[in-house]
Write an enzyme that holds these catalytic residues in place. Structure first.
Site, PDB file in Angstrom:
ATOM      1  N   LYS A  54     108.447  35.228 -34.201  1.00  0.00           N
ATOM      2  CA  LYS A  54     107.157  35.341 -34.894  1.00  0.00           C
ATOM      3  C   LYS A  54     106.196  36.232 -34.107  1.00  0.00           C
ATOM      4  O   LYS A  54     105.450  37.024 -34.686  1.00  0.00           O
ATOM      5  CB  LYS A  54     106.570  33.940 -35.128  1.00  0.00           C
ATOM      6  CG  LYS A  54     107.267  33.212 -36.266  1.00  0.00           C
ATOM      7  CD  LYS A  54     107.065  31.711 -36.250  1.00  0.00           C
ATOM      8  CE  LYS A  54     107.955  31.066 -37.309  1.00  0.00           C
ATOM      9  NZ  LYS A  54     108.004  29.616 -37.252  1.00  0.00           N
ATOM     10  N   GLN A  98     104.776  24.826 -34.912  1.00  0.00           N
ATOM     11  CA  GLN A  98     106.237  24.902 -35.042  1.00  0.00           C
ATOM     12  C   GLN A  98     106.830  23.494 -35.154  1.00  0.00           C
ATOM     13  O   GLN A  98     106.576  22.626 -34.321  1.00  0.00           O
ATOM     14  CB  GLN A  98     106.821  25.630 -33.826  1.00  0.00           C
ATOM     15  CG  GLN A  98     108.307  25.862 -33.896  1.00  0.00           C
ATOM     16  CD  GLN A  98     108.715  26.790 -35.027  1.00  0.00           C
ATOM     17  OE1 GLN A  98     108.102  27.820 -35.243  1.00  0.00           O
ATOM     18  NE2 GLN A  98     109.753  26.413 -35.755  1.00  0.00           N
ATOM     19  N   ASP A 121     101.753  28.351 -43.592  1.00  0.00           N
ATOM     20  CA  ASP A 121     103.053  27.788 -43.967  1.00  0.00           C
ATOM     21  C   ASP A 121     102.999  27.198 -45.377  1.00  0.00           C
ATOM     22  O   ASP A 121     104.028  26.912 -45.974  1.00  0.00           O
ATOM     23  CB  ASP A 121     103.457  26.677 -42.991  1.00  0.00           C
ATOM     24  CG  ASP A 121     104.384  27.162 -41.887  1.00  0.00           C
ATOM     25  OD1 ASP A 121     105.123  28.130 -42.131  1.00  0.00           O
ATOM     26  OD2 ASP A 121     104.367  26.571 -40.791  1.00  0.00           O
TER      27      ASP A 121
END
Length: 286
Positions: A54, A98, A121
């Site tokens: 990322k 995460q 997300d």
């Protein structure tokens, strides 16, 4: 007939190129800088690889990336405090915590603490609800990537029989909603579904996200179907494979994603797209 391979790396590169171009234009014309904060708790090796990827993607498209690497022993309260700080930080347009988190931390509480405007997300209940009614700002990255891959084949989803195997909140459920919004006729299947083979054989578009290696075989696939394999499993010999048994499926499908190199690269590309969208919305740019 042998299926055409859907090249996720190429489609992902195209998405990142679009994001990079728009990011540079907004920086030059509007002075807009885009920032993504990534929080990792503990030392899970797979999570570390994802976070590094990322960061590389942020660099490639011209974003600032802010990494917060916390000890395994970090308390839920400490993590929530950090999320609240990032919610208020104007440099940060997107926040990604995460997953998975250590067992002593409630993932749901953490997801709910992220500002819906920075939830790139698209896991926050508000963003999930917006997807249900078709008025979303962000789409969950993997399902959005799947839609882009289907689009790359030139397939018109309207009126097609679409089968999604898997009902997770991260992939299966939102995937079904996105196919429905494109006028597909959608069936969601899962581990308790009866007559699964018969249902799959009716699918013009088959999206498999069940997390079981080589679960779907060629005899479950309709001739000419578009097959998207979201699975990522490691066999005993260390080799990666998907949820679809590729060799037999390839002989029946018209288009199919490989593993690796199919859906995987799309997830990070769509995360970059979501972060740019968040930055534009926060700056009041259409």
């Amino acid at each position: 007939m042998m299926a055409q391979i859907i090249d996720g790396k190429a489609v992902s590169a195209a998405v990142k190129a679009e994001v990079a171009e728009e990011t540079a234009k907004l920086r030059d014309e509007k002075g807009l800088k885009v920032g993504l904060a990534v929080v990792i708790v503990g030392n899970d090796p797979a999570s570390r690889v994802y976070v590094n990827n990322k960061k590389k993607a942020c660099e490639a498209v011209g974003f600032q990336s802010y990494e917060y690497a916390l000890e395994e022993s970090t308390t839920q309260e400490q993590l929530l405090d950090l999320v609240n700080v990032l919610n208020r930080d104007d440099r940060v347009n997107g926040i990604l915590v995460q997953l998975p988190l250590p067992k002593h931390i409630d993932e749901k509480a953490v997801i709910n603490a992220i500002s819906p405007d920075k939830d790139v997300d698209a896991f926050h209940p508000i963003n999930v609800g917006k997807i249900m009614i078709g008025e979303y700002s962000f789409l969950p990255c993997t399902p959005a990537g799947v839609m882009r891959l289907i689009e790359s084949t030139g397939t018109d989803i309207t009126g097609k029989q679409c089968v999604v195997i898997g009902r997770s909140n991260i992939v299966g459920k939102p995937q079904a909603m996105l196919l429905l919004q494109k006028n597909g006729t959608v069936t969601i299947c899962h581990s308790k579904t009866k007559n699964l083979k018969e249902i799959c054989l009716g699918a013009d578009i088959l999206v498999v996200a069940i997390g079981r290696a080589n679960f779907v075989t060629g005899d479950m696939i309709k001739e000419g179907a578009v097959v998207i394999d979201v699975g990522m499993n490691r066999l005993e010999n260390g080799k990666l494979c998907g949820d679809v048994e590729f060799e037999s499926a390839e002989k029946k499908a018209s288009f199919i994603t490989p593993v690796p190199g199919g859906v995987g690269p799309m997830t990070i590309a769509m995360l970059m797209k979501n972060t740019l969208t968040a930055a534009k919305q926060q700056a009041g740019i259409e």
